[in-house]
Design an enzyme around this catalytic site. Sequence first.
Site, mmCIF file in Angstrom:
data_model
loop_
_atom_site.group_PDB
_atom_site.id
_atom_site.type_symbol
_atom_site.label_atom_id
_atom_site.label_comp_id
_atom_site.label_asym_id
_atom_site.label_seq_id
_atom_site.Cartn_x
_atom_site.Cartn_y
_atom_site.Cartn_z
ATOM 1 N N ASP A 132 16.440 2.804 -50.823
ATOM 2 C CA ASP A 132 16.579 2.431 -49.416
ATOM 3 C C ASP A 132 17.055 0.966 -49.397
ATOM 4 O OD1 ASP A 132 16.026 2.474 -46.550
ATOM 5 O OD2 ASP A 132 14.292 1.240 -47.019
ATOM 6 N N LEU A 133 17.563 0.491 -48.277
ATOM 7 C CA LEU A 133 18.077 -0.886 -48.251
ATOM 8 C C LEU A 133 17.067 -1.868 -47.641
ATOM 9 C CD1 LEU A 133 20.456 -2.846 -48.753
ATOM 10 C CD2 LEU A 133 21.295 -2.257 -46.484
ATOM 11 N N ASP A 134 16.892 -1.750 -46.319
ATOM 12 C CA ASP A 134 16.039 -2.732 -45.627
ATOM 13 C C ASP A 134 14.572 -2.546 -46.020
ATOM 14 O OD1 ASP A 134 14.944 -4.543 -43.847
ATOM 15 O OD2 ASP A 134 14.936 -3.121 -42.186
ATOM 16 N N THR A 175 15.965 -7.278 -44.123
ATOM 17 C CA THR A 175 16.736 -7.583 -42.913
ATOM 18 C C THR A 175 15.921 -7.329 -41.637
ATOM 19 O OG1 THR A 175 17.742 -5.425 -43.336
ATOM 20 C CG2 THR A 175 19.103 -7.333 -43.756
ATOM 21 N N LYS A 178 11.284 0.079 -38.118
ATOM 22 C CA LYS A 178 11.704 0.086 -39.531
ATOM 23 C C LYS A 178 12.081 1.493 -39.985
ATOM 24 C CE LYS A 178 9.384 -4.073 -41.083
ATOM 25 N NZ LYS A 178 8.363 -4.672 -41.926
ATOM 26 N N GLY A 179 13.265 1.612 -40.565
ATOM 27 C CA GLY A 179 13.731 2.908 -41.064
ATOM 28 C C GLY A 179 14.231 3.836 -39.963
ATOM 29 N N ARG A 228 19.476 2.952 -35.140
ATOM 30 C CA ARG A 228 19.711 1.970 -34.067
ATOM 31 C C ARG A 228 19.545 2.620 -32.685
ATOM 32 N NH1 ARG A 228 25.569 -0.216 -34.259
ATOM 33 N NH2 ARG A 228 24.983 -0.292 -36.442
ATOM 34 N N SER A 274 20.434 4.713 -46.886
ATOM 35 C CA SER A 274 19.894 3.874 -45.803
ATOM 36 C C SER A 274 20.248 4.422 -44.427
ATOM 37 C CB SER A 274 20.479 2.462 -45.952
ATOM 38 O OG SER A 274 20.272 1.708 -44.792
ATOM 39 N N ALA A 275 19.374 4.158 -43.455
ATOM 40 C CA ALA A 275 19.651 4.548 -42.064
ATOM 41 C C ALA A 275 20.654 3.597 -41.417
ATOM 42 C CB ALA A 275 18.356 4.538 -41.263
ATOM 43 N N SER A 276 20.912 2.459 -42.073
ATOM 44 C CA SER A 276 21.738 1.427 -41.443
ATOM 45 C C SER A 276 23.232 1.728 -41.512
ATOM 46 C CB SER A 276 21.477 0.077 -42.120
ATOM 47 O OG SER A 276 22.380 -0.871 -41.607
ATOM 48 N N ASN A 311 25.226 -0.603 -41.149
ATOM 49 C CA ASN A 311 25.757 -1.855 -41.693
ATOM 50 C C ASN A 311 25.457 -2.003 -43.189
ATOM 51 O OD1 ASN A 311 26.681 -3.014 -39.118
ATOM 52 N ND2 ASN A 311 24.506 -3.022 -38.591
ATOM 53 N N LYS A 318 15.745 10.085 -41.158
ATOM 54 C CA LYS A 318 14.510 10.273 -41.912
ATOM 55 C C LYS A 318 13.385 10.503 -40.887
ATOM 56 C CE LYS A 318 16.181 6.590 -44.965
ATOM 57 N NZ LYS A 318 16.031 5.176 -45.356
ATOM 58 N N GLU A 375 11.329 3.566 -51.365
ATOM 59 C CA GLU A 375 11.309 3.470 -49.894
ATOM 60 C C GLU A 375 10.176 2.593 -49.389
ATOM 61 O OE1 GLU A 375 12.014 3.998 -46.806
ATOM 62 O OE2 GLU A 375 13.812 5.215 -46.892
ATOM 63 N N ASP A 376 10.420 1.918 -48.262
ATOM 64 C CA ASP A 376 9.343 1.105 -47.660
ATOM 65 C C ASP A 376 8.818 1.714 -46.354
ATOM 66 O OD1 ASP A 376 11.734 0.488 -46.170
ATOM 67 O OD2 ASP A 376 10.623 -1.177 -45.298
HETATM 68 P P1 B16 Z 1 21.729 -0.529 -38.156
HETATM 69 P P2 B16 Z 1 16.868 1.201 -43.904
HETATM 70 C C1 B16 Z 1 17.157 0.697 -41.278
HETATM 71 O O1 B16 Z 1 17.473 0.396 -42.600
HETATM 72 C C2 B16 Z 1 16.232 -0.379 -40.703
HETATM 73 O O2 B16 Z 1 14.981 -0.363 -41.371
HETATM 74 C C3 B16 Z 1 15.999 -0.109 -39.230
HETATM 75 O O3 B16 Z 1 15.162 -1.112 -38.672
HETATM 76 C C4 B16 Z 1 17.354 -0.088 -38.501
HETATM 77 O O4 B16 Z 1 17.180 0.190 -37.124
HETATM 78 C C5 B16 Z 1 18.233 0.979 -39.159
HETATM 79 O O5 B16 Z 1 18.380 0.688 -40.537
HETATM 80 C C6 B16 Z 1 19.607 1.055 -38.520
HETATM 81 O O6 B16 Z 1 20.305 -0.147 -38.782
HETATM 82 O O7 B16 Z 1 21.489 -0.983 -36.751
HETATM 83 O O8 B16 Z 1 22.221 -1.615 -39.076
HETATM 84 O O9 B16 Z 1 22.591 0.713 -38.222
HETATM 85 O O10 B16 Z 1 15.440 0.791 -44.031
HETATM 86 O O11 B16 Z 1 17.054 2.702 -43.677
HETATM 87 O O12 B16 Z 1 17.740 0.678 -45.011
HETATM 88 MG MG MG Z 2 13.623 0.589 -45.220
#
Ligand code: B16
Ligand code: MG
Length: 223
Positions: A9-11, A17, A45-46, A49, A114-116, A118, A145, A169-170
């Site tokens: 996982d990333l964040d 972040t 978290k996780g 957006r 990752s869910a992000s 970015n 997730k 994962e966190d």
């Molecule tokens: P973005 P992960 C998640 O990252 C964050 O934990 C979560 O807080 C955020 O809303 C989500 O990514 C979406 O991020 O706005 O950059 O698309 O923990 O899955 O790496």
């Molecule tokens: Mg995470």
Amino acid sequence: MTKAGFIFDLDGVVVDTAGYHYLAWKKLADDLGIPFTKIDNERFKGVSRKRCLEILLEMGNIRVSPEQFDRWLQEKNEDYLSYINSMDETEILPDVIKVLDYLKNRNIPMALGSASKNARAILEKVKLIPYFNTVVDGNAVTKAKPDPEVFMKAAEALDIAAEHCVVFEDARAGIKAANAAGMKSVGIGNSEVLSEADHNFKNFTEIDFDFLSNLVSELNGKV
Ligand code: B16
Ligand code: MG
């Protein structure tokens, strides 16, 4: 040739972040007159957006048109990106590189899950792109997730069977997703929150080479 695949996982695992997400959500919440604290941010978290904004608007009892919803999503993201733009490799969490180097030196395939949306931009900023064979991020998945989609796609891209993969994962939803995918799970953070993980560590400084070597053997040994 190893059959083991490592998925991160990333964040909260590779970089932290969450603080930047908090600042960007807080700014929008302030603009909308919704009280928003760091404790509220824990729920984000996780979480995708879009879902985060839905939760924020539920907290403020605010209903909006789809167009306004999209504008606020964009506003939050632009603010978040202004923080991401000044990130560099000093923001990689302690001992993450130690673990990535250990695996890279043994040619063990690695993926980011990752869910992000970015994720790729962040990996580029902190110069970690070369470690990962594949990046599966919020742009590649339709189900968040605890659905296992993100990790199943990562395993598929690595061409490694799910039962030979491990996920770091966190977030509780992330551990649930890894377990649902039939993968081994390693919780990084609060072991009470992540009690469903197969292994728990506070952070990467607690992970030693014996643990990694045993994990690789265990994953390789699976039929
Ligand atoms: P973005 P992960 C998640 O990252 C964050 O934990 C979560 O807080 C955020 O809303 C989500 O990514 C979406 O991020 O706005 O950059 O698309 O923990 O899955 O790496
Ligand atoms: Mg995470």
